[in-house]
Motif scaffolding. Structure first.
Motif, PDB file in Angstrom:
ATOM      1  N   MET A  93       6.102  18.306 -25.344  1.00 31.50           N
ATOM      2  CA  MET A  93       6.894  19.533 -25.329  1.00 31.50           C
ATOM      3  C   MET A  93       8.325  19.252 -25.752  1.00 31.50           C
ATOM      4  O   MET A  93       8.901  19.965 -26.587  1.00 31.50           O
TER       5      MET A  93
ATOM      6  N   HIS B 101       2.356  15.872 -21.279  1.00 36.03           N
ATOM      7  CA  HIS B 101       2.740  17.238 -21.644  1.00 36.03           C
ATOM      8  C   HIS B 101       4.258  17.338 -21.832  1.00 36.03           C
ATOM      9  O   HIS B 101       4.734  17.964 -22.789  1.00 36.03           O
TER      10      HIS B 101
ATOM     11  N   ILE C 110       0.139  22.372 -28.029  1.00 37.02           N
ATOM     12  CA  ILE C 110       1.535  22.403 -27.577  1.00 37.02           C
ATOM     13  C   ILE C 110       2.501  22.738 -28.716  1.00 37.02           C
ATOM     14  O   ILE C 110       3.392  23.588 -28.539  1.00 37.02           O
TER      15      ILE C 110
ATOM     16  N   VAL D  72       4.895  25.995 -28.632  1.00 35.95           N
ATOM     17  CA  VAL D  72       6.354  25.860 -28.717  1.00 35.95           C
ATOM     18  C   VAL D  72       6.891  26.671 -29.898  1.00 35.95           C
ATOM     19  O   VAL D  72       7.883  27.393 -29.768  1.00 35.95           O
TER      20      VAL D  72
ATOM     21  N   THR E  81       5.842  25.753 -16.510  1.00 30.37           N
ATOM     22  CA  THR E  81       5.131  24.617 -17.101  1.00 30.37           C
ATOM     23  C   THR E  81       5.794  23.306 -16.732  1.00 30.37           C
ATOM     24  O   THR E  81       5.118  22.316 -16.403  1.00 30.37           O
TER      25      THR E  81
END
Length: 409
Positions: free
Chosen positions: A373, A369, A92, A96, A8
């Protein structure tokens, strides 16, 4: 599944996208979908940390407030923006919270800083290769694009991504004494300079300096800085006569040209900020919604979208209510993080991106992103997830032994 997080991160550094009926889809979006597969597998028995539960609740509430503001403010609703922020603030954090604790094997023994360093080195190498092949485009000295996979990638996109990776490389170089990452740091800084992204170059320089100071100025550090300085001076001496850096130097020196009667990139932002603020005070509480900012003028500034400032962009879109909800989540998230060494480079990346976003459009694909993250990894206390269970146990034993020895004295 321990390859999904590194995958990712690397795909986020490939700044290309494909236009679809539901909006633009980028490689990192596909990686997020892949990360959702373990989510389905682990959903039957999720074991969420209390801190993760708190951050999930805060992110869900913040997204709900943003949607409510967009619905109630009476402006046109931009579905693509709501989908994007759903990925950032709902998908997200869930991924996570479920995936990172479930990872028992570590990420190939790489820290997050190392992953970012290598990913940035990959992007910087691609940019240099494309420039060498003539796959770059300059328009009137103001805009610089690199052609990647037949798509025009703006210098600001490349620079925003390199802000993350340069800090990661510098951390590995000066805190872990790695020559490979030292070269990566220097190379990425030079690429940011060559493409002429002024804000990213300055932010990178400041935060690399913070990393160096945190590592301590010793003889080794001074020797390293002197060598890098000499290489930079020699490289600049050979490159300057070619004219390759003329536009980039002009962009840096024009930072102070804001009141000379000529509209520059720097002064244009002041115009956009003033325009955005005048609209905000007319409808301060709920905002105008996402995707509805447009500046009309008779010059090249016509059609500028977004205020090019992180705070103003949020307040304009979702008003004071939405901005307060975001700041509550952001402050609580960073205050609740672990305060170990592993959290510091990730915190620096978040703050550096926030500083860079003061003069740009925030949370585009890839860089957005990465921001979210990192934020949820930190706020949920999972920044040490690159260590295996055995390594964590070993570290805990060593810490316990040191504490016993301290009390014994």
């Amino acid at each position: 599944m321990n390859f999904l997080m590194p995958l990712t991160i690397f795909l986020a550094f490939i700044p290309i996208s494909l236009d679809t009926p539901i909006g633009y889809i980028s490689p990192v979006d596909l990686a997020i979908v892949l990360m959702g597969l373990p989510l389905i597998m682990n959903l039957s028995s999720p074991r969420l940390d209390p801190r993760a539960k708190k951050m999930l609740a805060l992110s869900f509430v913040t997204y709900a407030v943003w949607v409510a503001c967009c619905v109630l403010n009476g402006g046109p609703i931009d579905p693509s923006s709501l989908i994007k922020y759903f990925i950032f603030m709902v998908a997200i954090p869930i991924i996570v919270a479920i995936n990172v604790p479930a990872n028992k094997k570590g990420y190939f023994y790489f820290s997050f800083s190392e992953m970012f360093s290598y990913a940035g080195l990959m992007l910087a190498a691609i940019v240099v290769l494309q420039i060498a092949r003539g796959q770059a485009l300059t328009q009137s000295g103001d805009s610089y694009y690199v052609i990647i996979a037949n798509q025009l990638v703006h210098k600001n996109t490349v620079g925003a991504l390199l802000v993350f990776s340069t800090i990661g490389a510098a951390w590995c170089a000066f805190r872990n004494n790695s020559l490979i990452h030292l070269g990566s740091t220097f190379f990425q800084l030079m690429v940011t300079l060559v493409i002429g992204n002024r804000s990213s170059f300055l932010v990178e320089g400041v935060f690399v300096g913070i990393v160096i100071l945190s590592a301590g100025i010793n003889r080794r550090t001074m020797r390293t800085l002197i060598i890098c300085g000499v290489i930079g001076i020699l490289g600049g001496t050979f490159a300057y006569p070619t004219g390759m850096l003329d536009a980039q130097i002009e962009r840096l020196t024009s930072l102070g040209s804001v009141n000379d009667g000529e509209l520059t990139d720097a002064s244009a932002r002041l115009v956009l900020w003033d325009y955005a603020w005048r609209l905000i005070v007319q409808q301060p509480f709920l905002g105008y919604g996402f995707g509805n900012f447009l500046y009309s003028a008779d010059d090249w500034l016509d059609g500028r979208i977004e205020p090019h400032n992180a705070f103003l962009q949020i307040i304009y879109a979702v008003g004071i209510f939405g901005f307060v909800a975001f700041m509550i989540m952001f402050i609580i998230g960073l205050r609740s993080r672990n305060r170990g060494v592993d959290s510091k480079p990730l915190s620096l990346m978040i703050y550096a991106y926030a500083a860079n976003a003061m003069v740009g459009i925030i949370w585009l694909r890839g860089e957005g992103h990465l921001f979210w993250m990192l934020f949820f990894i930190l706020s949920m206390g999972y920044e040490r997830s690159h260590l295996t269970v055995e390594q964590l146990a070993h570290a805990s034993r060593n810490r316990l032994v040191r504490q016993i020895n301290t009390y014994a004295r």
